[in-house]
Scaffold this motif. Structure first.
Motif, PDB file in Angstrom:
ATOM      1  N   MET A 151       4.707  -2.045 -15.545  1.00 48.96           N
ATOM      2  CA  MET A 151       5.764  -2.884 -14.992  1.00 48.96           C
ATOM      3  C   MET A 151       6.707  -3.406 -16.068  1.00 48.96           C
ATOM      4  SD  MET A 151       4.126  -4.956 -11.776  1.00 48.96           S
ATOM      5  CE  MET A 151       2.681  -5.585 -12.622  1.00 48.96           C
ATOM      6  N   MET A 165       9.874  -1.328 -16.520  1.00 46.51           N
ATOM      7  CA  MET A 165      10.870  -1.185 -15.459  1.00 46.51           C
ATOM      8  C   MET A 165      12.257  -1.673 -15.868  1.00 46.51           C
ATOM      9  SD  MET A 165       8.682  -2.131 -12.027  1.00 46.51           S
ATOM     10  CE  MET A 165       7.255  -1.147 -11.550  1.00 46.51           C
ATOM     11  N   ILE A 204       0.916  -1.916  -5.672  1.00 43.97           N
ATOM     12  CA  ILE A 204       2.231  -1.629  -6.227  1.00 43.97           C
ATOM     13  C   ILE A 204       2.249  -0.175  -6.696  1.00 43.97           C
ATOM     14  CG2 ILE A 204       3.921  -2.161  -8.021  1.00 43.97           C
ATOM     15  CD1 ILE A 204       2.965  -4.971  -8.057  1.00 43.97           C
ATOM     16  N   ARG A 205       3.192   0.578  -6.154  1.00 43.33           N
ATOM     17  CA  ARG A 205       3.358   1.971  -6.571  1.00 43.33           C
ATOM     18  C   ARG A 205       4.785   2.155  -7.054  1.00 43.33           C
ATOM     19  NH1 ARG A 205       0.713   2.173  -1.752  1.00 43.33           N
ATOM     20  NH2 ARG A 205       2.606   2.693  -0.606  1.00 43.33           N
ATOM     21  N   SER A 206       4.959   2.961  -8.069  1.00 39.60           N
ATOM     22  CA  SER A 206       6.306   3.214  -8.583  1.00 39.60           C
ATOM     23  C   SER A 206       6.471   4.701  -8.846  1.00 39.60           C
ATOM     24  CB  SER A 206       6.555   2.422  -9.872  1.00 39.60           C
ATOM     25  OG  SER A 206       5.617   2.775 -10.864  1.00 39.60           O
ATOM     26  N   VAL A 266       8.098  -8.678  -9.827  1.00 41.00           N
ATOM     27  CA  VAL A 266       8.938  -7.518  -9.523  1.00 41.00           C
ATOM     28  C   VAL A 266      10.303  -7.941  -8.996  1.00 41.00           C
ATOM     29  CG1 VAL A 266       9.173  -5.449  -8.090  1.00 41.00           C
ATOM     30  CG2 VAL A 266       6.969  -6.006  -9.119  1.00 41.00           C
ATOM     31  N   VAL A 325      10.172   1.531  -6.261  1.00 36.01           N
ATOM     32  CA  VAL A 325       8.988   0.675  -6.343  1.00 36.01           C
ATOM     33  C   VAL A 325       8.601   0.274  -4.925  1.00 36.01           C
ATOM     34  CG1 VAL A 325       8.007  -1.456  -7.261  1.00 36.01           C
ATOM     35  CG2 VAL A 325       9.713  -0.191  -8.587  1.00 36.01           C
ATOM     36  N   ASN A 370       3.929   5.444 -11.288  1.00 34.39           N
ATOM     37  CA  ASN A 370       3.081   4.300 -11.605  1.00 34.39           C
ATOM     38  C   ASN A 370       3.215   3.887 -13.063  1.00 34.39           C
ATOM     39  OD1 ASN A 370       2.086   4.247  -8.951  1.00 34.39           O
ATOM     40  ND2 ASN A 370       0.583   5.823  -9.436  1.00 34.39           N
ATOM     41  N   VAL A 395      13.616  -0.618  -3.752  1.00 33.81           N
ATOM     42  CA  VAL A 395      12.386  -1.404  -3.665  1.00 33.81           C
ATOM     43  C   VAL A 395      12.044  -1.576  -2.189  1.00 33.81           C
ATOM     44  CG1 VAL A 395      11.240  -3.585  -4.212  1.00 33.81           C
ATOM     45  CG2 VAL A 395      12.932  -2.627  -5.798  1.00 33.81           C
TER      46      VAL A 395
END
Length: 370
Positions: free
Chosen positions: A58, A61, A40-42, A87, A74, A55, A157
């Motif tokens: 979570m 968010m 998971i990258r943000s 997510v 994301v 990153n 996303v």
């Protein structure tokens, strides 16, 4: 409000970050997955396209999504069911049908617009399924990689099972490029689609080389292996056209400005992607016609080879006919055959056989039958 959010984000930096990874290291790996790579990258961008943070935790968010001055991207790569649920359901509250379509393999590309009802907790968004392709000359097949989009007003996303070259390149451009492409979700989505379509071209170049080799082989040395290869490549081209066809329909809806989440000044960009995919579709049609022509050439060459073999066997049979006739005639062994008692009967029979055989050969040679 953004400063207050930043203060909370800074305080969370000292906490552990399970299931998060550094996006720079993931971009450096390109399309290959590194051992132990997080899934998971943000990335958080400002409305000017500058990187705000990456990153994030979570649990931050939902708070970030309420800030209209920031844009959250994301990316989920092969996430666990728990990560997917958190997510897609707990953070973004996407519609269950779109989540189901996302986690299941979709046979064809599509785009759907979701508008919340009174009881829904999500904001309006577009759900899109797109297929990227890669062609391997070694295997002779088009490998497809499904990429799912959830596009909202201030979020994007992306979900994919394996590494995606388009996602890695777009992420790197968004973070490092001086041209700020991440000013809004629809702009990043355009860059992703553009990268996917551009990645079709190397695959088609490989296919073009393969078709050229098959054409040469069909002319010079047609064989059963060449026939199998022609049929296999033709099957893969048909598969490619089955992928491109629905994808054109999806992009055509973007190019026509059908969706309100795509701003008006971005519609020409999507139209440009559609035009590029249309050209690729025409090229694939041309490859189909070329393979049909090569197959016809192969069948004609095989038919000619068979005809030459039959012609040779026929010539041998006709030329040796006098020999067989004389041998059969004098092999009957009747008592009343006067030639059997001649002193020169054998010489005469041999001479007749040789002369008639030579005359037959000379006649066919004069007619240029061989």
């Amino acid at each position: 409000y953004s400063q207050a959010w930043m203060s909370r984000a800074d305080q969370s930096l000292s906490r552990a970050r399970p299931k998060m990874c550094d996006s720079a290291s993931s971009s450096a790996t390109g399309s290959g997955a590194a051992p132990g790579r997080c899934m998971i990258r943000s990335l958080v961008f400002t409305t000017q396209g500058r990187l705000h943070s990456k990153n994030i935790e979570m649990f931050l968010m939902p708070t970030l999504l309420t800030d209209t001055n920031l844009f959250l991207w994301v990316d989920l790569e092969n996430p666990t069911p728990e990560e997917t649920k958190y997510v897609l359901e707990d953070v973004f509250h996407f519609h269950p049908l779109s989540i189901e379509d996302c986690v299941m393999v979709s046979p064809s590309p599509k785009v759907e617009e979701y508008v919340p009802k009174e009881e829904d907790r999500f904001t309006p968004y577009l759900f899109m399924v797109i297929h990227a392709v890669d062609y391997s000359r070694k295997d002779g097949v088009f490998a497809t990689n499904e990429l799912n989009f959830f596009l909202g007003k201030n979020f994007l996303v992306t979900y994919h099972e394996g590494p995606s070259r388009s996602v890695s390149l777009t992420e790197e451009r968004a973070v490092k490029s001086t041209v700020h492409i991440a000013r809004a979700p629809d702009r990043v989505a355009y860059n992703l689609l553009d990268s996917i379509v551009e990645n079709y071209k190397p695959a088609l170049d490989e296919l073009s080389l393969e078709i050229a080799e098959l054409e040469q082989q069909a002319f010079q040395a047609p064989s059963k292996e060449a026939l199998n290869r022609i049929l296999q490549i033709k099957k893969e081209v048909v598969h490619l056209r089955q992928i491109i066809g629905p994808q054109r329909e999806v992009l055509a809806r973007f190019a026509q400005g059908e969706f309100k989440l795509i701003r008006a000044h971005m519609v020409p960009y999507y139209r440009d992607v559609y035009d590029a995919l249309f050209q690729i579709s025409e090229l694939a049609q041309g490859y189909t016609d070329s393979l049909t022509g090569i197959l016809q050439v192969y069948l004609n060459m095989s038919s000619n080879q068979t005809g030459e073999v039959v012609k040779l066997l026929t010539m041998i049979t006709v030329i040796t006919t006098p020999l067989m006739m004389v041998g059969t005639w004098y092999g009957m062994n009747f008592q009343g055959m006067p030639e059997l008692s001649w002193s020169y009967g054998y010489m005469v029979a041999a001479l007749v056989t040789l002369v008639s055989t030579a005359a037959t050969y000379w006649y066919f040679k004069k007619k240029k039958w061989f």
